[in-house]
Write an enzyme that holds these catalytic residues in place. Sequence first.
Site, PDB file in Angstrom:
ATOM      1  CB  CYS A 137     -11.471  67.901  63.548  1.00 42.35           C
ATOM      2  SG  CYS A 137     -10.521  69.162  64.434  1.00 42.35           S
ATOM      3  CB  CYS A 140     -12.896  71.202  64.523  1.00 44.65           C
ATOM      4  SG  CYS A 140     -11.233  71.158  63.846  1.00 44.65           S
ATOM      5  CG  ASP A 141     -16.440  69.357  64.361  1.00 48.79           C
ATOM      6  OD1 ASP A 141     -16.686  70.545  64.096  1.00 48.79           O
ATOM      7  OD2 ASP A 141     -15.961  68.563  63.539  1.00 48.79           O
TER       8      ASP A 141
END
Length: 311
Positions: A137, A140-141
């Site tokens: 992701c 997300c990261d």
Amino acid sequence: MAKERMKKDIIIIGAGMAGLTAALYAGRMNLSVLVLENGLVGGQIANATGIENYPGLARVAGGDLIATVQQQAESFGAVVDEFDEIERVDLTQSPKIVETGEHIYETDVVIIATGMQRRKLPLPEAAKYENRGVHYCELCDGHSYDGKIIAVMGGGNAAVDAANFLTKYAKKLYLIHRSELRADVVSQKKLYANPKVKVLLETEVKALAGDGRIESVHLLDKSSGKEYDLAVDGIFVNIGVVPNTKLFAGQVNMNEAGRIIAGEDCRTNVPGVFAAGDVRTKEIRQLTTAAADGTTAALLAEKYINLLREQ
């Protein structure tokens, strides 16, 4: 303690674009609607930073679009429950049963809109490095790799869009794919125009290495047969998806890939069970076709419920 039993007209499993659109339409028809989602509301599209091919919107973040559709659905009475995970379903009974950790629901109609999840990197050491350099992701990261060397694996729209997004953080970015890119031309042009980016086609990731975290990937250049190590701080994997249909195995017809067999009317082989969005068998999978499936499933579900009531 016995679980509470509740009755709903329609239960929608999955809160992506297909599921939420179905909830919007079903709610407008004054049906009692429950949407069950055990992951992220919006599914994969919630991570998209800039959608430019949704009619009527020049550009919109996936999370913003999904939030709007959810608000519309809820304004017409649909309930979205993110936290009560489904334990089992029985689609053969009448009414159908959906059992969660806290409730047993009886329902006339189930709309399956569970979408798909990203395929894991098929290397034995991949699990060891997950969240230690291996990620799935970018939204997300990606921020964790500001000023770092990033690799993206994959050749479709998801991979190229992820690479374009990650260039905002990367000092250097490599897109690695085993054949030719399949992403749309606009996204490819944007990627190739970025001086931070190097695209490695006809290239396979054969191994990962690093002391506790990813430090390099071992690559095979298929054209020359050369193998070499490439230093990276992290790799974001976008190599396809797997349908989320395990819960329904043996109850509805599926193809070999695990997608639910349903036509453009979204009807499965089980009366009162519909499949909408990426989870069903179809040639084109886009945000607009997911919304279309949700619309179709909800309208035909209402007809099915009316028929039941007439009987």
